[in-house]
Scaffold this motif. Structure first.
Motif, mmCIF file in Angstrom:
data_model
loop_
_atom_site.group_PDB
_atom_site.id
_atom_site.type_symbol
_atom_site.label_atom_id
_atom_site.label_comp_id
_atom_site.label_asym_id
_atom_site.label_seq_id
_atom_site.Cartn_x
_atom_site.Cartn_y
_atom_site.Cartn_z
ATOM 1 N N THR A 207 -0.181 5.293 -0.297
ATOM 2 C CA THR A 207 -1.333 5.301 0.595
ATOM 3 C C THR A 207 -0.916 5.826 1.963
ATOM 4 O OG1 THR A 207 -2.166 3.337 -0.540
ATOM 5 C CG2 THR A 207 -3.187 3.898 1.576
ATOM 6 N N LEU B 266 -11.055 1.313 0.480
ATOM 7 C CA LEU B 266 -9.864 2.162 0.471
ATOM 8 C C LEU B 266 -9.449 2.493 -0.952
ATOM 9 C CD1 LEU B 266 -7.336 3.492 1.718
ATOM 10 C CD2 LEU B 266 -6.234 1.248 1.626
ATOM 11 N N LEU C 155 0.818 -1.208 0.000
ATOM 12 C CA LEU C 155 0.000 0.000 0.000
ATOM 13 C C LEU C 155 0.856 1.264 0.000
ATOM 14 C CD1 LEU C 155 -2.888 -1.040 2.412
ATOM 15 C CD2 LEU C 155 -2.989 -0.746 -0.069
ATOM 16 N N GLU D 78 -9.255 6.193 -2.509
ATOM 17 C CA GLU D 78 -7.984 6.715 -3.029
ATOM 18 C C GLU D 78 -8.114 7.083 -4.500
ATOM 19 O OE1 GLU D 78 -4.661 7.052 -1.344
ATOM 20 O OE2 GLU D 78 -6.322 7.323 0.063
#
Length: 307
Positions: free
Chosen positions: A63, A81, A58, A85
């Protein structure tokens, strides 16, 4: 590995991640501690290796640690997520494209014009806020008598969603719109219209058909003239005023709409700018008004001289 634990130093040596970073992961709750040694030192089990693999993948996508923590704790699903994102990246790209369009608009002009454009374009670099400013303005200014469905439709036309990939001309036009609505007296026409229609609230429920037919005719490039669009327009006004569609009423209506044909030049400019912003996806209301006014005039001419 499944039958032993590792110290933070061993974990660092095995993963290539600095001890300081692993300690930060542990302190933030991102890296699970299996147990503590007799000396109070943290020991890590196999799940720590799995968690480090997730963190690495990630982090390779930039991230944020806070987002990774939510996924690792089960607070947020990995799919959610990714979706969040992706939305954030799209928003960043939109901001960059607007910045590029702004700079291109400033690049290809003389110095004097560049300063003028700079003052205008500085108004809309925060896009969500700029759209809210425009939308809030029209909700304040449009007549309170207007039914909510029509009000929302008008707001969507007057305050369109800005393009995610604008050309320089569209970026400049969108900024100019904000300048226009801030000039004194610009929206006087909305109050005048409200006064005219206050005694005829049914007008709003009757005008939809006329608007749709006019929009279709304008988009098809049809010349103004008698027909369904003009008939619907006359019918809407006649019913709102509890009148009948007679030659006398058509002449009265033509006089009424002709008085407003000379729209405030700023309003005409507003709709022209909207054409640029939306690439003519929306109906230009001054164009529609002119089309109906001429069509109404021709329909009266067909009736012959008044008796």
């Amino acid at each position: 590995m499944t039958h032993r634990t590792w110290s933070i130093g061993e974990l660092a040596a095995g993963t290539g991640i600095a001890v300081k970073t692993l300690r930060y992961y542990s302190d933030s709750g991102l890296l699970p501690v299996a147990e503590r040694s007799s000396g109070g030192h943290r020991r890590y089990g196999p799940e720590a290796w799995e968690r480090i693999g997730l963190i690495r993948r990630l982090r390779a996508l930039d991230t944020p640690i806070a987002a990774i923590t939510r996924v690792a704790s089960g607070e947020q699903a990995l799919g959610d997520l990714v979706e969040a994102e992706l939305a954030a990246v799209k928003e960043q790209l939109t901001q960059l494209r607007w910045r590029e369009a702004t700079l291109r608009a400033l690049d290809d002009c003389a110095d004097g014009e560049r300063l003028r454009r700079l003052e205008i374009l500085a108004r809309v670099q925060r896009l969500p806020q700029a759209r809210r400013t425009l939308t809030d303005h029209w909700y304040r200014e449009l007549p309170a008598e207007m039914p909510k469905r029509r009000l929302d439709l008008m707001i969507a036309m007057l305050s369109p969603e800005p393009s995610r990939d604008p050309c320089p001309a569209a970026a400049l036009a969108y900024a100019e719109i904000h300048v226009l609505v801030s000039t004194p007296g610009f929206t006087r026409w909305t109050r005048d219209h409200a006064q005219e229609m206050r005694e005829a609230p049914a007008f709003y429920s009757e005008i939809d058909e006329a608007a749709a037919l006019t929009a279709a005719a304008v988009r098809q490039g049809l010349r103004p003239g008698p027909g369904a669009a003009v008939n619907a327009f006359v019918s809407a006004h006649a019913r709102a005023r509890r009148e009948s569609d007679t030659p006398a009423f058509r002449r009265f209506l033509h006089t009424l709409v002709s008085r407003s044909s000379g729209f405030d030049p700023r309003l005409r400019r507003y709709w022209d700018l909207l054409d640029t912003v939306t690439e003519r996806r929306s109906l230009n209301m001054t164009t529609a008004h002119a089309w109906l006014t001429e069509g109404l005039s021709l329909s009266i001419a067909e009736l012959g001289p008044r008796c």
